[in-house]
Design a protein around this motif. Structure first.
Motif, PDB file in Angstrom:
ATOM      1  N   ARG A  43       0.828  -1.210   0.000  1.00  0.00           N
ATOM      2  CA  ARG A  43       0.000   0.000   0.000  1.00  0.00           C
ATOM      3  C   ARG A  43       0.860   1.257   0.000  1.00  0.00           C
ATOM      4  O   ARG A  43       0.557   2.234  -0.699  1.00  0.00           O
ATOM      5  CB  ARG A  43      -0.929  -0.003   1.223  1.00  0.00           C
ATOM      6  CG  ARG A  43      -2.050  -1.016   1.153  1.00  0.00           C
ATOM      7  CD  ARG A  43      -3.098  -0.730   2.228  1.00  0.00           C
ATOM      8  NE  ARG A  43      -2.504  -0.731   3.563  1.00  0.00           N
ATOM      9  CZ  ARG A  43      -2.425  -1.802   4.343  1.00  0.00           C
ATOM     10  NH1 ARG A  43      -2.913  -2.962   3.922  1.00  0.00           N
ATOM     11  NH2 ARG A  43      -1.889  -1.735   5.542  1.00  0.00           N
TER      12      ARG A  43
ATOM     13  N   SER B 126      -6.689  10.683  -0.875  1.00  0.00           N
ATOM     14  CA  SER B 126      -7.662   9.832  -0.190  1.00  0.00           C
ATOM     15  C   SER B 126      -7.022   8.556   0.332  1.00  0.00           C
ATOM     16  O   SER B 126      -7.274   8.140   1.478  1.00  0.00           O
ATOM     17  CB  SER B 126      -8.806   9.485  -1.151  1.00  0.00           C
ATOM     18  OG  SER B 126      -9.723   8.592  -0.551  1.00  0.00           O
ATOM     19  N   LEU B 127      -6.173   7.927  -0.485  1.00  0.00           N
ATOM     20  CA  LEU B 127      -5.509   6.694  -0.051  1.00  0.00           C
ATOM     21  C   LEU B 127      -4.541   6.971   1.101  1.00  0.00           C
ATOM     22  O   LEU B 127      -4.386   6.145   2.004  1.00  0.00           O
ATOM     23  CB  LEU B 127      -4.762   6.064  -1.224  1.00  0.00           C
ATOM     24  CG  LEU B 127      -5.629   5.452  -2.323  1.00  0.00           C
ATOM     25  CD1 LEU B 127      -4.748   4.878  -3.430  1.00  0.00           C
ATOM     26  CD2 LEU B 127      -6.536   4.369  -1.768  1.00  0.00           C
ATOM     27  N   ARG B 128      -3.899   8.115   1.088  1.00  0.00           N
ATOM     28  CA  ARG B 128      -2.978   8.453   2.177  1.00  0.00           C
ATOM     29  C   ARG B 128      -3.745   8.637   3.495  1.00  0.00           C
ATOM     30  O   ARG B 128      -3.293   8.207   4.556  1.00  0.00           O
ATOM     31  CB  ARG B 128      -2.193   9.717   1.825  1.00  0.00           C
ATOM     32  CG  ARG B 128      -1.022   9.983   2.758  1.00  0.00           C
ATOM     33  CD  ARG B 128      -0.227  11.182   2.250  1.00  0.00           C
ATOM     34  NE  ARG B 128       0.343  10.907   0.935  1.00  0.00           N
ATOM     35  CZ  ARG B 128       1.470  10.224   0.744  1.00  0.00           C
ATOM     36  NH1 ARG B 128       2.141   9.747   1.778  1.00  0.00           N
ATOM     37  NH2 ARG B 128       1.929  10.021  -0.471  1.00  0.00           N
TER      38      ARG B 128
ATOM     39  N   GLY C 108      -6.120   0.242  -3.814  1.00  0.00           N
ATOM     40  CA  GLY C 108      -5.991   1.548  -4.448  1.00  0.00           C
ATOM     41  C   GLY C 108      -5.902   1.459  -5.957  1.00  0.00           C
ATOM     42  O   GLY C 108      -6.318   2.392  -6.665  1.00  0.00           O
TER      43      GLY C 108
ATOM     44  N   ASP D 183      -6.640   7.196   4.188  1.00  0.00           N
ATOM     45  CA  ASP D 183      -7.080   5.849   4.581  1.00  0.00           C
ATOM     46  C   ASP D 183      -5.939   5.051   5.212  1.00  0.00           C
ATOM     47  O   ASP D 183      -6.157   4.293   6.165  1.00  0.00           O
ATOM     48  CB  ASP D 183      -7.627   5.104   3.361  1.00  0.00           C
ATOM     49  CG  ASP D 183      -8.937   5.690   2.875  1.00  0.00           C
ATOM     50  OD1 ASP D 183      -9.588   6.431   3.652  1.00  0.00           O
ATOM     51  OD2 ASP D 183      -9.312   5.421   1.715  1.00  0.00           O
ATOM     52  N   GLU D 184      -4.736   5.216   4.690  1.00  0.00           N
ATOM     53  CA  GLU D 184      -3.594   4.490   5.231  1.00  0.00           C
ATOM     54  C   GLU D 184      -3.260   4.974   6.644  1.00  0.00           C
ATOM     55  O   GLU D 184      -2.863   4.170   7.499  1.00  0.00           O
ATOM     56  CB  GLU D 184      -2.379   4.669   4.314  1.00  0.00           C
ATOM     57  CG  GLU D 184      -1.138   3.908   4.755  1.00  0.00           C
ATOM     58  CD  GLU D 184      -1.322   2.411   4.761  1.00  0.00           C
ATOM     59  OE1 GLU D 184      -0.521   1.725   5.423  1.00  0.00           O
ATOM     60  OE2 GLU D 184      -2.274   1.915   4.104  1.00  0.00           O
TER      61      GLU D 184
ATOM     62  N   LEU E  76      -7.147  10.960  -5.627  1.00  0.00           N
ATOM     63  CA  LEU E  76      -7.077   9.557  -5.203  1.00  0.00           C
ATOM     64  C   LEU E  76      -5.872   9.326  -4.296  1.00  0.00           C
ATOM     65  O   LEU E  76      -5.971   8.610  -3.288  1.00  0.00           O
ATOM     66  CB  LEU E  76      -6.986   8.660  -6.447  1.00  0.00           C
ATOM     67  CG  LEU E  76      -6.811   7.155  -6.184  1.00  0.00           C
ATOM     68  CD1 LEU E  76      -7.967   6.605  -5.362  1.00  0.00           C
ATOM     69  CD2 LEU E  76      -6.675   6.396  -7.491  1.00  0.00           C
ATOM     70  N   SER E  77      -4.746   9.930  -4.612  1.00  0.00           N
ATOM     71  CA  SER E  77      -3.558   9.774  -3.773  1.00  0.00           C
ATOM     72  C   SER E  77      -3.795  10.341  -2.377  1.00  0.00           C
ATOM     73  O   SER E  77      -3.427   9.720  -1.363  1.00  0.00           O
ATOM     74  CB  SER E  77      -2.364  10.482  -4.435  1.00  0.00           C
ATOM     75  OG  SER E  77      -1.233  10.427  -3.601  1.00  0.00           O
TER      76      SER E  77
ATOM     77  N   ILE F 193       0.855   4.199  -2.941  1.00  0.00           N
ATOM     78  CA  ILE F 193       0.611   5.610  -2.652  1.00  0.00           C
ATOM     79  C   ILE F 193       1.771   6.469  -3.168  1.00  0.00           C
ATOM     80  O   ILE F 193       1.565   7.535  -3.763  1.00  0.00           O
ATOM     81  CB  ILE F 193       0.399   5.806  -1.142  1.00  0.00           C
ATOM     82  CG1 ILE F 193      -0.911   5.144  -0.705  1.00  0.00           C
ATOM     83  CG2 ILE F 193       0.382   7.288  -0.787  1.00  0.00           C
ATOM     84  CD1 ILE F 193      -1.128   5.157   0.784  1.00  0.00           C
TER      85      ILE F 193
END
Length: 271
Positions: A102, A192-194, A164, A196-197, A189-190, A106
């Motif tokens: 993950r 949002s994923l950060r 992702g 979430d991580e 998206l980057s 990212i």
């Protein structure tokens, strides 16, 4: 095989179950095991996995039956403890690998968004992302050949830690169908994923105590056996040589296995 030897072996297995996995720095010091090849360069033939397993099981069963029921029960108990330790190690390795993947995705998305914002075409931007994360290599190859980039990303997203990539595939399809700005979608998206991580890491930190407690509780009966020997009793002989001990041993191992499995399931649901 004396009772004291069995107690020491089971205590060693308990320590192996509790101790954490070695750090990454130790793995770097370990050289890969070279393959054994013939002088002409060909690999040595190997028996099929099922045939090797059958030979090992047959030989072990024959030896154990010759040694007696007590040794058979002791070996079965040790095998269960080894299996539990192996399962715990495998789960920890899967979690570590998924977290590392993950993080790579990212970082690659950050590079992809930066290249797209700078005006580079998507194919060139995918090449930069592929240098960071191997998951983008197939998508980059599909883009160069005019293939289905979104399908390649969705295929890579099936492995643990690649969720992702599925969102990136959806963003790629939206861009192809509607002409939306792919750079803006990738940047969002980057981010949002950060986020979430960050939540995921906080959850993992909260669950680490529960997992450690479950492992310690699973190993306590083994230390209880050592305590019994220190008090002058002979608990292993009772557990491995009497029908009542067999029942207690089976019940204890079953409850331990159920407890570890239950803890793992609860932690997965919480994530």
């Amino acid at each position: 095989m004396s009772s004291a030897f069995l107690a020491g072996l089971m205590a060693f297995l308990a320590c192996a179950l509790i101790l954490p996995k070695p750090g990454r720095g130790l793995h770097r010091l370990t050289a890969p095991i070279p393959r054994r090849d013939k002088p002409d360069g060909r690999s040595l033939p190997r028996l099929p996995s099922l045939a090797r397993l059958s030979l090992v099981v047959s030989a072990a069963a024959t030896v154990l039956l010759l040694l007696g029921v007590q040794v058979l029960v002791s070996a079965a108990a040790i095998g269960v403890v080894l299996a539990l330790a192996a399962v715990q190690r495998a789960q920890q390795q899967r979690r570590t690998a998924a977290a590392a993947r993950r993080a790579q995705i990212i970082e690659a998305l950050d590079v992809l968004a930066a290249d797209l914002t700078a005006g580079r075409p998507p194919i060139a931007a995918l090449e930069g992302a592929a240098s960071i994360s191997p998951d983008f290599q197939v998508a980059h190859a599909a883009a160069k050949l005019g293939g289905d980039v979104a399908g390649a990303l969705e295929l890579a997203a099936e492995s643990p830690g690649g969720a992702g990539l599925r969102a990136l595939a959806a963003a790629w399809r939206v861009t192809e169908e509607s002409g939306a700005a792919f750079a803006a979608l990738t940047e969002r998206l980057s981010s949002s994923l950060r986020a979430d991580e960050t939540i995921h890491r906080q959850t993992e930190a909260s669950l680490a105590g529960a997992r450690s407690t479950a492992r310690i509780l699973a190993a306590l009966p083994i230390f209880g056996i050592a305590l019994g020997y220190s008090l002058g009793a002979d608990p292993l002989t009772f557990l491995t040589a009497t029908p009542t001990g067999w029942l207690c041993l089976t019940a204890g191992l079953s409850l331990t296995t159920l407890g570890l499995h239950w803890t793992a399931r609860l932690s997965e649901v919480a994530r």
